[in-house]
Design an enzyme around this catalytic site. Structure first.
Site, PDB file in Angstrom:
ATOM      1  N   VAL A 152      -9.793  -6.626   0.442  1.00 11.80           N
ATOM      2  CA  VAL A 152      -9.477  -7.484   1.583  1.00 11.80           C
ATOM      3  C   VAL A 152      -7.988  -7.391   1.930  1.00 11.80           C
ATOM      4  O   VAL A 152      -7.615  -7.340   3.106  1.00 11.80           O
ATOM      5  CB  VAL A 152      -9.912  -8.947   1.336  1.00 11.80           C
ATOM      6  CG1 VAL A 152      -9.561  -9.826   2.538  1.00 11.80           C
ATOM      7  CG2 VAL A 152     -11.399  -9.021   1.043  1.00 11.80           C
ATOM      8  N   CYS A 153      -7.142  -7.311   0.919  1.00 11.36           N
ATOM      9  CA  CYS A 153      -5.699  -7.207   1.170  1.00 11.36           C
ATOM     10  C   CYS A 153      -5.359  -5.899   1.870  1.00 11.36           C
ATOM     11  O   CYS A 153      -4.533  -5.873   2.786  1.00 11.36           O
ATOM     12  CB  CYS A 153      -4.919  -7.331  -0.132  1.00 11.36           C
ATOM     13  SG  CYS A 153      -5.108  -8.938  -0.934  1.00 11.36           S
ATOM     14  N   THR A 154      -6.000  -4.825   1.455  1.00  7.74           N
ATOM     15  CA  THR A 154      -5.775  -3.538   2.104  1.00  7.74           C
ATOM     16  C   THR A 154      -6.243  -3.599   3.559  1.00  7.74           C
ATOM     17  O   THR A 154      -5.525  -3.162   4.467  1.00  7.74           O
ATOM     18  CB  THR A 154      -6.499  -2.414   1.343  1.00  7.74           C
ATOM     19  OG1 THR A 154      -5.977  -2.363   0.007  1.00  7.74           O
ATOM     20  CG2 THR A 154      -6.298  -1.066   2.015  1.00  7.74           C
TER      21      THR A 154
END
Length: 159
Positions: free
Chosen positions: A47-49
């Site tokens: 999700v961060c990527t």
């Protein structure tokens, strides 16, 4: 927790920008405001990527209103430089390795089942030229991304 209308907590931290430089929020406001601080739990996670790549994909909308985007996480500046390179991110990533910024913005979150503590809640702050928080969004669910159009609108309004 830091809210809209509050004075943004000032900080100095390492900036991963292909090299490692020093970043002090108050020193950057005059030339770079509004500044978008996009906090994320950890580099190289799905999700961060996706979130950082979405900010990259939408970077021109921020450039159009002279806003400057920075990602912020507890990862080391060396990890963040590799994350930037692998994802072709053109904006800098701020390393909060010592958890000082996360604490100042009251964003600490734990993943007890993973033994991971004190990472940043996924959140976005838009800081105007006066150092005031013009927009604040904080999620207790690490799987939820911000409403990017809302962040773009907030940056435009703060410009």
């Amino acid at each position: 927790m830091v809210n809209t209308g509050d004075a943004a907590p000032d900080f100095t931290a390492p900036l991963a920008n292909g090299d490692v430089d020093s970043f002090t929020l108050s020193e950057r406001l005059e030339d770079e405001a509004p500044i978008v601080l996009a906090f994320f739990p950890g580099a190289f996670t799905s999700v961060c990527t996706a979130e950082m790549c979405t900010f990259q994909d939408r970077l021109s909308a921020f450039d159009d209103v002279d806003a400057t985007v920075y990602g912020v996480s507890r990862d080391s500046p060396f990890t963040l430089n590799e994350f930037r390179a692998q994802n072709e991110l053109e904006f800098g990533l701020i390393s909060d390795l010592n958890q000082e910024i996360v604490d100042d913005y009251d964003l600490a979150m734990d993943f007890d089942d993973l033994g991971v503590y004190g990472v940043a809640k996924r959140s976005v702050f838009v800081i105007d030229a006066d150092g005031e928080v013009a927009y604040a969004w904080v999620s207790d669910d690490p799987g939820v991304e911000p409403e990017y159009a809302e962040v773009e609108d907030a940056a435009e309004d703060a410009a």
